[in-house]
Design a protein around this motif. Structure first.
Motif, PDB file in Angstrom:
ATOM      1  N   ARG A 211      58.421  35.969  39.266  1.00  0.00           N
ATOM      2  CA  ARG A 211      59.863  36.653  38.970  1.00  0.00           C
ATOM      3  C   ARG A 211      59.741  37.641  38.013  1.00  0.00           C
ATOM      4  O   ARG A 211      58.807  37.719  37.216  1.00  0.00           O
ATOM      5  N   PHE A 212      60.360  38.696  38.535  1.00  0.00           N
ATOM      6  CA  PHE A 212      60.408  39.879  37.598  1.00  0.00           C
ATOM      7  C   PHE A 212      61.648  40.051  36.772  1.00  0.00           C
ATOM      8  O   PHE A 212      62.865  40.351  37.716  1.00  0.00           O
ATOM      9  N   GLY A 213      62.052  39.587  35.742  1.00  0.00           N
ATOM     10  CA  GLY A 213      63.492  39.551  35.384  1.00  0.00           C
ATOM     11  C   GLY A 213      64.404  38.860  36.070  1.00  0.00           C
ATOM     12  O   GLY A 213      64.313  37.642  36.637  1.00  0.00           O
ATOM     13  N   GLY A 214      65.412  39.360  36.646  1.00  0.00           N
ATOM     14  CA  GLY A 214      66.428  38.828  37.720  1.00  0.00           C
ATOM     15  C   GLY A 214      65.870  38.893  39.237  1.00  0.00           C
ATOM     16  O   GLY A 214      66.559  38.212  40.082  1.00  0.00           O
ATOM     17  N   LEU A 215      64.746  39.228  39.536  1.00  0.00           N
ATOM     18  CA  LEU A 215      64.223  39.372  40.776  1.00  0.00           C
ATOM     19  C   LEU A 215      63.416  38.212  41.238  1.00  0.00           C
ATOM     20  O   LEU A 215      62.141  38.301  40.475  1.00  0.00           O
ATOM     21  N   GLN A 216      63.562  37.718  42.095  1.00  0.00           N
ATOM     22  CA  GLN A 216      62.394  36.668  42.541  1.00  0.00           C
ATOM     23  C   GLN A 216      61.836  37.217  43.749  1.00  0.00           C
ATOM     24  O   GLN A 216      62.037  37.465  44.834  1.00  0.00           O
ATOM     25  N   ALA A 217      60.634  37.709  43.254  1.00  0.00           N
ATOM     26  CA  ALA A 217      59.634  38.657  44.074  1.00  0.00           C
ATOM     27  C   ALA A 217      58.803  37.584  45.384  1.00  0.00           C
ATOM     28  O   ALA A 217      58.668  38.030  46.232  1.00  0.00           O
ATOM     29  N   LEU A 218      58.584  36.650  44.592  1.00  0.00           N
ATOM     30  CA  LEU A 218      57.720  35.543  45.532  1.00  0.00           C
ATOM     31  C   LEU A 218      58.329  34.133  45.243  1.00  0.00           C
ATOM     32  O   LEU A 218      58.508  33.945  44.056  1.00  0.00           O
ATOM     33  N   SER A 219      58.565  33.525  46.198  1.00  0.00           N
ATOM     34  CA  SER A 219      59.018  32.096  45.789  1.00  0.00           C
ATOM     35  C   SER A 219      58.344  31.196  46.960  1.00  0.00           C
ATOM     36  O   SER A 219      58.282  31.330  48.233  1.00  0.00           O
ATOM     37  N   ASP A 220      57.561  30.345  46.131  1.00  0.00           N
ATOM     38  CA  ASP A 220      56.881  29.182  47.007  1.00  0.00           C
ATOM     39  C   ASP A 220      56.044  29.747  48.268  1.00  0.00           C
ATOM     40  O   ASP A 220      56.073  29.606  49.362  1.00  0.00           O
ATOM     41  N   VAL A 221      55.205  30.811  48.081  1.00  0.00           N
ATOM     42  CA  VAL A 221      54.311  31.339  49.333  1.00  0.00           C
ATOM     43  C   VAL A 221      53.106  30.389  49.348  1.00  0.00           C
ATOM     44  O   VAL A 221      52.471  30.260  48.318  1.00  0.00           O
ATOM     45  N   THR A 222      53.122  30.103  50.645  1.00  0.00           N
ATOM     46  CA  THR A 222      51.748  29.287  50.797  1.00  0.00           C
ATOM     47  C   THR A 222      51.187  29.776  52.143  1.00  0.00           C
ATOM     48  O   THR A 222      52.119  30.030  53.036  1.00  0.00           O
ATOM     49  N   LEU A 223      49.958  30.108  51.908  1.00  0.00           N
ATOM     50  CA  LEU A 223      49.207  30.879  53.242  1.00  0.00           C
ATOM     51  C   LEU A 223      47.878  30.610  52.846  1.00  0.00           C
ATOM     52  O   LEU A 223      47.195  30.447  51.917  1.00  0.00           O
ATOM     53  N   SER A 224      47.265  30.712  54.200  1.00  0.00           N
ATOM     54  CA  SER A 224      45.696  30.413  54.320  1.00  0.00           C
ATOM     55  C   SER A 224      44.920  31.272  55.126  1.00  0.00           C
ATOM     56  O   SER A 224      45.391  31.629  56.227  1.00  0.00           O
ATOM     57  N   VAL A 225      44.118  31.998  54.674  1.00  0.00           N
ATOM     58  CA  VAL A 225      43.401  33.201  55.586  1.00  0.00           C
ATOM     59  C   VAL A 225      42.069  32.367  56.015  1.00  0.00           C
ATOM     60  O   VAL A 225      41.083  32.033  55.180  1.00  0.00           O
ATOM     61  N   LYS A 226      41.882  32.330  57.190  1.00  0.00           N
ATOM     62  CA  LYS A 226      40.725  31.708  57.707  1.00  0.00           C
ATOM     63  C   LYS A 226      39.713  32.552  57.503  1.00  0.00           C
ATOM     64  O   LYS A 226      39.655  33.843  57.839  1.00  0.00           O
ATOM     65  N   GLU A 227      38.269  32.113  57.432  1.00  0.00           N
ATOM     66  CA  GLU A 227      37.240  32.754  57.578  1.00  0.00           C
ATOM     67  C   GLU A 227      36.784  33.632  58.568  1.00  0.00           C
ATOM     68  O   GLU A 227      37.000  33.070  59.657  1.00  0.00           O
ATOM     69  N   ASN A 228      36.279  34.778  58.504  1.00  0.00           N
ATOM     70  CA  ASN A 228      36.003  35.599  59.717  1.00  0.00           C
ATOM     71  C   ASN A 228      37.362  35.982  60.477  1.00  0.00           C
ATOM     72  O   ASN A 228      37.163  36.366  61.751  1.00  0.00           O
ATOM     73  N   SER A 229      38.445  35.886  60.044  1.00  0.00           N
ATOM     74  CA  SER A 229      39.559  36.468  60.769  1.00  0.00           C
ATOM     75  C   SER A 229      40.106  37.685  60.290  1.00  0.00           C
ATOM     76  O   SER A 229      39.674  38.053  59.155  1.00  0.00           O
TER      77      SER A 229
END
Lengths: 251, 405
Positions: free
Chosen positions: A12-30
């Protein structure tokens, strides 16, 4: 479990929710692309991965180890290299010197007080750097001032500098932003070539759909700070939710 | 040679020859001639040339390589001087312990000041170093000189008194700074016709020290460490993302250059055994910045040239007075002579700073790379001229051979 696991990251930057609950997985060699409209939080997410920002909540694990709270240089030493939107190179130095610096960083670590040997006489580093310049098709530019090169060449050099460290994960932040079509295609070819030659995972943030669809084998669409959908490229194209949020009616 | 490449070796040899022959080179005019006042070959000034050369070479390791502009380097110079004089007071007049302590104390000072100041960069770094230097000045000038605890002897300056312990002094030891008996103020005078050349032990000691530290500076410039320092100046962001921790690099550079300054301070005290607080004042810090920029920041010999240039003008121009001017312009009619003296007057004597300011402006505007760039341009111009001449001759010979066919 991928090589990079992002879990419930919020910022969160002040009043701006820049990211909310980001879940992400990067596979090896992709090659994993993260796309999204302006303000979707792509750059914020990237900055959380490399130690420039610390997320308010959540965890970021690289190869089983947390990267949170570490400085950019420590994260790089773990095996993550970053390419910037505008090429960040050592403009005052020659191309060869530019290439030698990451080689020294890989060999000697984050700090080494080696004030009494000549850097041009460090055979092993010099050879690695020269070989990398040949790989990047830049051997003829080795004595040039890095700042005097074209943007495309600067990008090439920056990617070469990152690769010379044999990173396990290469992060690319809009690598073709502001490039002419020809330069963009060259960069795409370069990245494809790298992918073929090396065991490397690439995460790419990009605006240009042409680049994304020619490189990625997995795409995450980010909108208003949350992942909207994650899928293979062919499915992303047809996904109505993505069209609405990002590609617009014309796409 | 000595682990340097050909170009650097020849540079070092040229510097060595010039410094060792300086008593001749700096005294080109015969004694008693009208031009003799432009001679700079007397011990006091020659010592200052090399001591400030050392100071500027060290400053250049920080400023020239990393781009961090310190405005407080005189603090280390002053600390070095005080440390050295204290060794004279406690141990005796041998300069070696004094200079060693100068190096150690200035190194510790630089480590502390650098550790705090390097948390910021750019103008904030400069202001922090300036603040530290002014604090050191205040400490030396008043705080640390009260009757209960007199470390610096305040306004008078620290000097050696006859009732000081000087535990290592024997009954026959010389009572001036010396190196195992070789007195620093010993001067051998050589008269050759109308010329007078002076060879001073102190000068040669300083000159040899300068050659050693210049050699060290060249090694640092060409080392992986030096490359990293240049990388700091070029792009700190990229350095961090390349897995390099910039903080210890800049701190190491700061400490090394602080120790160069401390060495210069120790040598200064060894030539003249007293130390005053004014050596730490901000004007002294500013002077080394001027020297480095004037000579060429980031070049190997630029700082030495800059130091020599400024010290020469300081000593020579400040000695010219109105009487001398009247002599110069004596050939003119009286009214013109007076007018000329009136015009030139502000630029000489105490006004020499005005001359220095103008010269500095000219160099910065026309030769941003300093005197070194001026020298390079001159060389290129001479070479280019010769090439043109050759080309012209070639063209001429071809045209003259044509009719023969």
């Amino acid at each position: 479990m991928g090589i990079l696991d992002i879990k419930d990251v919020s910022k969160r930057f002040g009043g701006l929710q820049a990211l909310s609950d980001v879940t992400l997985s990067v596979k090896e060699n992709s090659v994993h692309a993260i796309i999204g409209p302006n303000g979707a939080g792509k750059s914020t997410l990237l900055n959380c991965l490399v130690g420039k920002l610390i997320p308010d909540t959540g965890s970021v694990m690289f190869d089983g180890k947390s990267v949170l709270g570490r400085s950019p240089y420590e994260i790089n030493q773990m095996g993550i290299s970053r390419v910037f939107q505008t090429p960040e190179i050592f403009g005052d130095l020659t191309v060869l010197e530019n290439m030698m610096i990451p080689c020294f960083a890989s060999r000697d670590g984050a700090f080494e007080l080696n004030a009494l040997s000549q850097f041009m006489k460090q055979r092993d580093v010099l050879e690695t750097a020269e070989a990398m310049l040949v790989d990047m098709n830049m051997a003829d530019k080795r004595g040039m001032h890095a700042a005097s090169m074209s943007r495309g060449d600067k990008r090439r050099l920056e990617i070469g500098m990152c690769l010379s460290q044999n990173p396990r994960l290469l992060l690319l932040d809009e690598p073709t932003a502001g490039m002419a079509r020809a330069d963009t295609n060259n960069t795409i070819d370069l990245l494809k070539e790298i992918k073929e030659k090396r065991d490397i995972t690439i995460a790419i943030i990009e605006h240009d759909m042409h680049v994304v669809f020619s490189l990625a084998d997995r795409i995450t669409v980010l909108a208003q700070g949350t992942p909207l959908v994650e899928d293979d490229p062919q499915n992303i194209r047809g996904n109505p939710k993505v069209r609405e949020a990002y590609l617009g009616e014309s796409a | 040679m000595f682990g340097l490449d050909k170009k650097d070796t020849s540079l070092l040899i040229i510097v060595a020859i010039i410094t060792l022959l300086a008593p001749f080179i700096l005294n080109p005019f015969p004694e008693g001639s009208a031009m003799a006042q432009f001679n700079a070959g007397y011990p006091d000034l020659m010592q200052r040339f090399v001591i400030f050369g050392i100071f500027a070479v060290g400053f250049n390791i920080l400023f020239g390589l990393t781009g961090y502009l310190s405005f407080g380097h005189a603090a280390f110079l002053g600390v070095g001087s005080y440390a050295c004089v204290w060794m004279f007071k406690l141990l005796g007049y041998n300069i070696l312990p004094g200079i060693l302590l100068s190096l150690v104390v200035s190194g510790i000072f630089a480590l502390g000041i650098g550790y705090v100041s390097l948390r910021r960069s750019g103008i904030y770094f400069s202001i922090l170093t300036l603040a530290f230097a002014q604090m050191s000045f205040a400490l030396a000038y008043s705080v640390l000189s009260n009757p209960k605890f007199n470390l610096t002897n305040g306004e008078t300056g620290l000097q050696v008194y006859t009732d000081d312990p000087q535990v290592l002094m024997g009954p026959n030891s010389p009572t001036v700074p010396n190196l195992f008996g070789l007195e620093m103020n010993a001067t051998y005078k050589l008269e050759l016709g109308p010329w007078l050349f002076q060879f001073n032990a102190g000068y040669y000691f300083c000159a040899i020290v300068m050659l050693l530290v210049v050699y060290l500076a060249i090694r640092i410039f060409r080392s992986p460490f030096g490359l990293m320092l240049r990388a700091v100046k070029s792009n700190q962001q990229r350095m961090g993302y390349t897995g390099l921790n910039t903080r210890p690099y800049t701190l190491a550079a700061f400490v090394i250059s602080g120790m160069y300054a401390g060495l210069a301070g120790g040598l200064m005290a060894s030539m003249d055994p007293l130390a005053g607080a004014e050596r730490m004042q901000w004007t002294a810090s500013g002077e080394v910045v001027l020297m480095t920029i004037l000579g060429g920041a980031g070049t190997l010999i630029g700082p030495i040239l800059g130091a020599g240039f400024i010290k020469y003008f300081e000593n020579i121009f400040s000695k010219i007075n109105d009487n001398v001017l009247h002599q110069w312009f004596a050939f003119m009619p009286d009214w013109m002579e007076n007018a000329m003296v009136f015009i030139v007057h502000p630029f000489i004597g105490k006004g020499w700073h005005l001359t220095l300011g103008l010269l500095f402006m000219l160099v910065v505007i026309f030769l941003p790379g300093g005197l070194v760039e001026g020298g390079q341009k001159l060389m290129r111009w001479i070479r280019g001229d010769r090439r043109k001449k050759k080309a012209a001759e070639k063209a001429k010979s071809t045209t003259t051979t044509e009719p023969a066919e």
